[in-house]
Design an enzyme around this catalytic site. Sequence first.
Site, PDB file in Angstrom:
ATOM      1  N   GLY D 168       0.433  -1.174   0.092  1.00  9.24           N
ATOM      2  CA  GLY D 168       0.148   0.081   0.154  1.00  9.24           C
ATOM      3  C   GLY D 168       0.752   1.646   0.114  1.00  9.24           C
ATOM      4  N   CYS D 169       0.349   2.876  -0.139  1.00  9.48           N
ATOM      5  CA  CYS D 169       0.956   3.465  -0.454  1.00  9.48           C
ATOM      6  C   CYS D 169       1.676   4.103   1.071  1.00  9.48           C
ATOM      7  CB  CYS D 169       0.125   4.385  -0.737  1.00  9.48           C
ATOM      8  SG  CYS D 169      -1.758   4.618  -0.312  1.00  9.48           S
ATOM      9  N   TYR D 170       0.524   4.389   2.397  1.00  8.01           N
ATOM     10  CA  TYR D 170       1.255   4.250   3.022  1.00  8.01           C
ATOM     11  C   TYR D 170       1.892   3.633   3.368  1.00  8.01           C
ATOM     12  CZ  TYR D 170      -2.599   7.966   4.059  1.00  8.01           C
ATOM     13  OH  TYR D 170      -4.064   8.949   4.021  1.00  8.01           O
ATOM     14  N   SER D 173       5.380   4.494   2.421  1.00  8.99           N
ATOM     15  CA  SER D 173       5.990   5.536   3.034  1.00  8.99           C
ATOM     16  C   SER D 173       6.636   5.298   4.505  1.00  8.99           C
ATOM     17  CB  SER D 173       5.115   6.700   3.264  1.00  8.99           C
ATOM     18  OG  SER D 173       4.233   6.706   4.003  1.00  8.99           O
ATOM     19  N   GLU D 339       6.584  10.345  -1.228  1.00  8.94           N
ATOM     20  CA  GLU D 339       6.614   9.517  -2.293  1.00  8.94           C
ATOM     21  C   GLU D 339       5.643  10.198  -2.921  1.00  8.94           C
ATOM     22  OE1 GLU D 339       5.790   5.881  -0.757  1.00  8.94           O
ATOM     23  OE2 GLU D 339       3.429   6.120  -1.074  1.00  8.94           O
TER      24      GLU D 339
END
Lengths: 367, 367, 367, 367
Positions: D168-170, D173, D339
């Site tokens: 996932g995106c979170y 990061s 990001e």
Amino acid sequence: MNAEKTVKSVAPESRSPVPVAIVGASGYSGEELVRLLLTHPHAELVAVTSRQYAGQSLAQVFPRFASHPRAQTLRFTEPNADLLARQAQVVFLALPHGVAAEFAVPLLAQGCQVIDLSADFRLRSAAVYEEFYGHPHPAPELLAQAVYGLPELYREPLREARLIAAPGCYPTSILLPVVPLLRAGLIKPAGIIADSLSGVSGAGRKAEADYLFVECNESLRPYGVPKHRHLSEIEQELSLAAGTPVVIQFTPHLAPVNRGILTTLYLAPTKHFQQAAEASELGDQVVACYRAAYGKEPFVRLLAGKSLPDTKNVVGTNLIEIAWRLDPRTGRLIVMSAEDNLVKGASGQAIQCFNVRCGWPETAGLL
Amino acid sequence: MNAEKTVKSVAPESRSPVPVAIVGASGYSGEELVRLLLTHPHAELVAVTSRQYAGQSLAQVFPRFASHPRAQTLRFTEPNADLLARQAQVVFLALPHGVAAEFAVPLLAQGCQVIDLSADFRLRSAAVYEEFYGHPHPAPELLAQAVYGLPELYREPLREARLIAAPGCYPTSILLPVVPLLRAGLIKPAGIIADSLSGVSGAGRKAEADYLFVECNESLRPYGVPKHRHLSEIEQELSLAAGTPVVIQFTPHLAPVNRGILTTLYLAPTKHFQQAAEASELGDQVVACYRAAYGKEPFVRLLAGKSLPDTKNVVGTNLIEIAWRLDPRTGRLIVMSAEDNLVKGASGQAIQCFNVRCGWPETAGLL
Amino acid sequence: MNAEKTVKSVAPESRSPVPVAIVGASGYSGEELVRLLLTHPHAELVAVTSRQYAGQSLAQVFPRFASHPRAQTLRFTEPNADLLARQAQVVFLALPHGVAAEFAVPLLAQGCQVIDLSADFRLRSAAVYEEFYGHPHPAPELLAQAVYGLPELYREPLREARLIAAPGCYPTSILLPVVPLLRAGLIKPAGIIADSLSGVSGAGRKAEADYLFVECNESLRPYGVPKHRHLSEIEQELSLAAGTPVVIQFTPHLAPVNRGILTTLYLAPTKHFQQAAEASELGDQVVACYRAAYGKEPFVRLLAGKSLPDTKNVVGTNLIEIAWRLDPRTGRLIVMSAEDNLVKGASGQAIQCFNVRCGWPETAGLL
Amino acid sequence: MNAEKTVKSVAPESRSPVPVAIVGASGYSGEELVRLLLTHPHAELVAVTSRQYAGQSLAQVFPRFASHPRAQTLRFTEPNADLLARQAQVVFLALPHGVAAEFAVPLLAQGCQVIDLSADFRLRSAAVYEEFYGHPHPAPELLAQAVYGLPELYREPLREARLIAAPGCYPTSILLPVVPLLRAGLIKPAGIIADSLSGVSGAGRKAEADYLFVECNESLRPYGVPKHRHLSEIEQELSLAAGTPVVIQFTPHLAPVNRGILTTLYLAPTKHFQQAAEASELGDQVVACYRAAYGKEPFVRLLAGKSLPDTKNVVGTNLIEIAWRLDPRTGRLIVMSAEDNLVKGASGQAIQCFNVRCGWPETAGLL
């Protein structure tokens, strides 16, 4: 002296990349040139200059390119025409108006190919330059050999050009939609109105209060009314297309987006079309005109059906979107275009010219 | 029957606040009406309706008003004309086109003053309404008594109006700059072009993909070309001002701001002015015309010097900024205006009408 | 000497408005003070100073106020403490840190009430000031009499204060949520973390490249990590509330909005609450604590149910929204707040202090 | 049966491009996959599916790709696993959670390589999936063979993976900055806090009122507090790195940008460092740790000097920027990352995995 011999050979059939340089690479257009040239399959970026950033690497100044190996090794240098001429075959100038000519002169003399993004070589007349830019042209002897870098209109002369003057962002958004209609005699040369919206990057990276976030965000405003400098090149090219002097109305506006130009054009067809049959016939002619002009152009997107241009469709691309509507109530033809001011309106178009000049596929590095 | 007797008395000299209601208070215009009426010195907001929010307090639905005591106690109710008529002397309708008339009829019948923000009563002709809105007018018998709610143009009839039709946002931005010039004969009625940019709140609080953040942010786009519904009221009012039928070109665009309309108008002066002396004389006439029309208007800001309109100057206010330029190159007069589409373009103007009708100072609650 | 006699009387019961002045009225906070004071029912704005705009009217510099009669007549002047002291009873200082004190000294000496929006008088210790601001305090003798202008915490001393130091924007967003919890012993004084997002107006109207539209739009970034100047006043006030020295972690971020601060706080409850019953009990105590502290405060909005703070709910208002969640997985209490950095975080709070000091209703001019 | 034989061969040394397909290509992540795969030097996009757009060409649905020849000819189809398995060697799934598994099962059975962008195969435990996603895992038998698609952490297993679960995106990061520190024992596994800001594209292309332009613009807000679904994969990976169960605090916020995630991490070093020498030593260890982990990673940019991460530096790229600060006042290590949620946080990372799996240079198609 034979110019063909003097110019450094840029053989289309060559397999090895062409060494290229960017002078003034720290502005928004320069940054966009860097982006496009770093990944161009037939170019090798060998020099980037910036007085402000001399000594720093591309990756330091533009972190977005950090994963590209070249961005780690290539460093900004002070601009020096002699040095650049030894390093590069093709030099892109991303400099302010008036400064570009200072570099173009020695670079051309030493055999480089020059692609200038400033306004310095866009006008055929030094007198018109002086009228609009407020100072005498710095190198009037070069105007005759410069080719206006709009490939859709000047592809053939661009193939042989030593000095290419890439068009302004507003002019591109106006000329591409209007020139074919004028050439085909479908619209009257008189009374043309161009109403344009631009993103804030069009103002450059200047630390002026007018362009602060809080002053631009939630703001819509016209500026430069009624006589913007870009009028000079717009009217020059429209006049050539029409075969008669053309004077237009042009109003730029600033809108809170980073990039993009949206132009709405108000044009007067040469024929009346209040009857449905007349409108239908004229519509067919407009379609045929645009298809003949741009049907095979990779970067012109003619919209059909209910679609209208939207800058978000073209941001980051070299595309220009064009749509049109006939209004039988007013007898006008409304044409709308959308482009990215930094790509098709500046650096992408310069790369497209580079591709044409070098004989690469025109979309090389631009897909 | 004497209308003067039937209407609930709204005595200008009264010290006690007028009870007012808002029907359809949950949209952007409704919210703005709430904001303005909560702090209006001569109004008491006694009812707000919303099918969606019935039962909830103003503070729950619109947290920004939470510190106002009334926002804690006043709750949304289901709309009910009979009940509203018993509670309020003046009812603001912030409803979709077509729905507003359903409430206006019974409210007027029961003696309320109605200020309608929809398009239902803006047109004098039911036939034109049907042409532009696609369905028969729901209450054509009321059209004759409705007064167009542009105080700068209709102040006197507004003083006695029972039914006020507040203008659309685009029409306000066009009519205020153009009407005085037409009335004075300074411009030709033919060939008028209005190019407008609007913030996204103009689309209302609709959950449609076109208005999602990612679809609007970094986007500039035209829409509704070439025949927008607002044309009907614009042309009606311009025709009245010109004394002859007027057909205009109007192109709306969407820009990524919450609020604001910026309109650029292309007009043809009746006189030529290519000579400097002619331009100077015409310029004086334009100034004189605008000063005569708006010199004492509290909400019209005539810009002088180099200033041009900017929506950020007027957002949140009931002001409209107007500037103009003569272009001797093209012979045109360019007029630009900026307003907040939700204030001078909707709810603020409705309050201004309310002030005129009730005899309050026109700026009451609008400073 | 009796301070009560020296200070110009600002009688609460007075019916006539208090003459007020703003020194440094051209920045964003100054503009917001102008907005609030022009429509304040008990204040008369008699002087605004700005070196840059001296001679221009309020309406010229801030077009949004153009419809207010006072904005047409009141002109900016060069700042002059003696003159201001003769004109105004209360003077608001919207000046840079360090400069404010230069005006506060003579204004107080001449009997004015001073409400300072800078950091100059927020700290009780001149040594801490020097540590964080990098230069000796310009008027340390005044620190003892200054009252920290957070009415929810210092209402009583504010009623008699001659010199009010309005808190910073970040401190307000942190202190209001945290102080009651510390005072009630519900959280530990150690380990507090405040993570804040701010709109760009927080940086002031400075023409620096970092704050250009293109550099802020589509950008999210931390700054000033790890030791921001505002820490000094935050820790001073938290330490007073806790009765023990408090050191906190504070990280500010810049986000592309004009206004607003959103703060997320990570706090450690003094009690464990892994069991559902414990969590429920602690939750009740938090609710009770906040209700006791703020239940009757007009500008503190305690969110219930699923609501979380959103800066768009408070922009343009003097409200602060506060919500909290217990996380049984981590044992932490998360508290979130939202405010407008220019209103509750600066000028609105200054007006609230003004109301407290003068005995007006605390919401006067702030609804 | 030998999995190595069953899987369609994706020979690293092959010169001919790999046929690839995208299922669910009409969302934001799908569109980004299209962008990256159209210009990937070793991939040929042979199929894109979308129920909504079946029958339309890529150029019609995504005008930005119009100048690419493939975008004119490739049309969206209804998703059909059997057909896709015949067309493509590698299939990217850009589908909602729960739906992806329905396609993964038959595609894997027919020998395709699957790179899934949903959360369906990120968790090793079907029970944890059910806890966080609210329904039983649709294909628990595949969990054991799925490889978490974070190349910087799982490069070796990715080389042989048949089923890749792109993070996932979170989580990306958070994991990239934290995992090396945990592995090196430089920070404590307990008490980690991640505070994240995300652009609105993270919410997908959903027509919900919360994501309308006017509701997001000028808004800063937390959401999903305190238990976001992404916690499950974050804690799984952190626990593996720490060798002990890790529970973290995670607070996501929504900010008005199209793209980008900015995460600020609050970490507790295992060593004290109040003395300058201790801080200096710990700083050296952090630098050494990050250099060892990422010094040669093409997509991790370790910031030095005064630089702090900024999403605008990474938008449109597969880069993640990481910077850190020690705060001797609080004893904490603050680490910040930036990001693009749609590139390194989704589609770019999926392409990076594709490159690793196929043996292409890891930056292929990502520069």
